[in-house]
Design an enzyme around this catalytic site. Structure first.
Site, PDB file in Angstrom:
ATOM      1  N   ASP A  70       0.865  -1.180   0.000  1.00  0.00           N
ATOM      2  CA  ASP A  70       0.000   0.000   0.000  1.00  0.00           C
ATOM      3  C   ASP A  70       0.904   1.233   0.000  1.00  0.00           C
ATOM      4  O   ASP A  70       2.129   1.131  -0.174  1.00  0.00           O
ATOM      5  CB  ASP A  70      -1.005  -0.034   1.161  1.00  0.00           C
ATOM      6  CG  ASP A  70      -0.367   0.165   2.536  1.00  0.00           C
ATOM      7  OD1 ASP A  70       0.881   0.266   2.625  1.00  0.00           O
ATOM      8  OD2 ASP A  70      -1.111   0.209   3.535  1.00  0.00           O
ATOM      9  N   CYS A  93       3.073  -3.175   4.107  1.00  0.00           N
ATOM     10  CA  CYS A  93       2.196  -2.074   4.508  1.00  0.00           C
ATOM     11  C   CYS A  93       2.919  -1.329   5.633  1.00  0.00           C
ATOM     12  O   CYS A  93       4.150  -1.362   5.701  1.00  0.00           O
ATOM     13  CB  CYS A  93       0.806  -2.565   4.900  1.00  0.00           C
ATOM     14  SG  CYS A  93       0.735  -3.724   6.280  1.00  0.00           S
ATOM     15  N   THR A 150       2.688  -1.833   8.971  1.00  0.00           N
ATOM     16  CA  THR A 150       3.120  -2.747  10.035  1.00  0.00           C
ATOM     17  C   THR A 150       3.306  -4.191   9.577  1.00  0.00           C
ATOM     18  O   THR A 150       3.842  -5.008  10.342  1.00  0.00           O
ATOM     19  CB  THR A 150       2.051  -2.778  11.146  1.00  0.00           C
ATOM     20  OG1 THR A 150       0.825  -3.253  10.553  1.00  0.00           O
ATOM     21  CG2 THR A 150       1.830  -1.403  11.758  1.00  0.00           C
ATOM     22  N   HIS A 204       9.417 -24.047   9.080  1.00  0.00           N
ATOM     23  CA  HIS A 204       8.456 -24.727   9.966  1.00  0.00           C
ATOM     24  C   HIS A 204       7.011 -24.580   9.508  1.00  0.00           C
ATOM     25  O   HIS A 204       6.224 -25.512   9.672  1.00  0.00           O
ATOM     26  CB  HIS A 204       8.563 -24.163  11.394  1.00  0.00           C
ATOM     27  CG  HIS A 204       9.819 -24.603  12.096  1.00  0.00           C
ATOM     28  ND1 HIS A 204       9.996 -24.446  13.447  1.00  0.00           N
ATOM     29  CD2 HIS A 204      10.965 -25.181  11.636  1.00  0.00           C
ATOM     30  CE1 HIS A 204      11.187 -24.917  13.802  1.00  0.00           C
ATOM     31  NE2 HIS A 204      11.802 -25.356  12.715  1.00  0.00           N
ATOM     32  N   HIS A 259       6.730 -31.026  10.611  1.00  0.00           N
ATOM     33  CA  HIS A 259       6.109 -29.743  10.257  1.00  0.00           C
ATOM     34  C   HIS A 259       5.031 -29.922   9.189  1.00  0.00           C
ATOM     35  O   HIS A 259       4.055 -29.176   9.163  1.00  0.00           O
ATOM     36  CB  HIS A 259       7.174 -28.754   9.795  1.00  0.00           C
ATOM     37  CG  HIS A 259       8.222 -28.509  10.838  1.00  0.00           C
ATOM     38  ND1 HIS A 259       7.939 -27.917  12.037  1.00  0.00           N
ATOM     39  CD2 HIS A 259       9.535 -28.839  10.867  1.00  0.00           C
ATOM     40  CE1 HIS A 259       9.050 -27.863  12.769  1.00  0.00           C
ATOM     41  NE2 HIS A 259      10.029 -28.422  12.082  1.00  0.00           N
TER      42      HIS A 259
HETATM   43  C1  RB5 Z   1      -2.002   2.626   6.494  1.00  0.00           C
HETATM   44  O1  RB5 Z   1      -2.004   3.845   7.169  1.00  0.00           O
HETATM   45  C2  RB5 Z   1      -1.766   1.491   7.465  1.00  0.00           C
HETATM   46  O2  RB5 Z   1      -2.895   1.317   8.267  1.00  0.00           O
HETATM   47  C3  RB5 Z   1      -1.425   0.234   6.727  1.00  0.00           C
HETATM   48  O3  RB5 Z   1      -0.302   0.449   5.945  1.00  0.00           O
HETATM   49  C4  RB5 Z   1      -1.089  -0.981   7.548  1.00  0.00           C
HETATM   50  O4  RB5 Z   1      -0.134  -0.716   8.513  1.00  0.00           O
HETATM   51  C5  RB5 Z   1      -2.217  -1.754   8.075  1.00  0.00           C
HETATM   52  O5  RB5 Z   1      -2.024  -2.852   8.655  1.00  0.00           O
END
Ligand code: RB5
Length: 157
Positions: A15, A72, A74, A105, A140
């Site tokens: 994203d 993304c 996180t 695994h 596994h």
């Molecule tokens: C976008 O702001 C953020 O929410 C997205 O990149 C991501 O971290 C969501 O899990």
């Protein structure tokens, strides 16, 4: 890079938050000889991560790519969304050991990363570790089979 990597197709996506890291990963993979299938996004304009998670996950689940990488902010949203596609085992990993063990695994077939957690050079190292690792099989396999079985069972309440 393992011996078969020249022929491996890797689906990648991000994203807006993961765009810059995705570009760094793409550049590295292309230079390393991988066949890269980039589903976007193509800028830092705000987009919705599930669309890109779904595109990469469907390519991997459908056999059009051997493995996938999603970025993304996180790594979490991408993993949650990608894991809704049957056949996908998406794993968030922000260190090399976790990335390697996700393959060895868990037979993870999609790696997800957070651009707010790792910088582009760290992300590239983690992706390399993921792609170079092999599923260990054995005990596994039995455990992964139990995960696959869960895809066949409707939730009963
Ligand atoms: C976008 O702001 C953020 O929410 C997205 O990149 C991501 O971290 C969501 O899990």
């Amino acid at each position: 890079m393992n011996s078969s990597s020249q022929k491996q197709r890797i689906a990648i996506g991000a994203d807006h938050a993961g765009f810059a890291v995705k570009q760094a990963i793409k550049k590295h993979l292309e230079q390393a000889g991988y066949n890269v299938d980039d589903v976007g996004t193509e800028s830092e304009e705000s987009v919705d991560y599930p669309e890109f998670a779904r595109a990469v996950a469907e390519k991997v689940a459908g056999g059009m790519a051997q493995l996938g990488v999603l970025v993304c902010g996180t790594g979490m949203g991408m993993a949650i969304a990608a894991n809704k596609v049957p056949g996908i085992r998406a794993a968030v990993a922000h260190d090399k050991m976790t990335a390697r063990l996700a393959r060895e695994h868990n037979d993870a077939n999609v790696l997800t990363l957070g651009a707010r957690v790792v910088d582009p050079s760290q992300a590239v190292e983690i992706v390399r570790e993921f792609l170079d690792a092999q599923f260990a099989g054995g005990r596994h396999q039995r455990r992964v089979d139990k995960i696959t079985d869960m895809e066949q069972v409707r939730i009963r309440r």
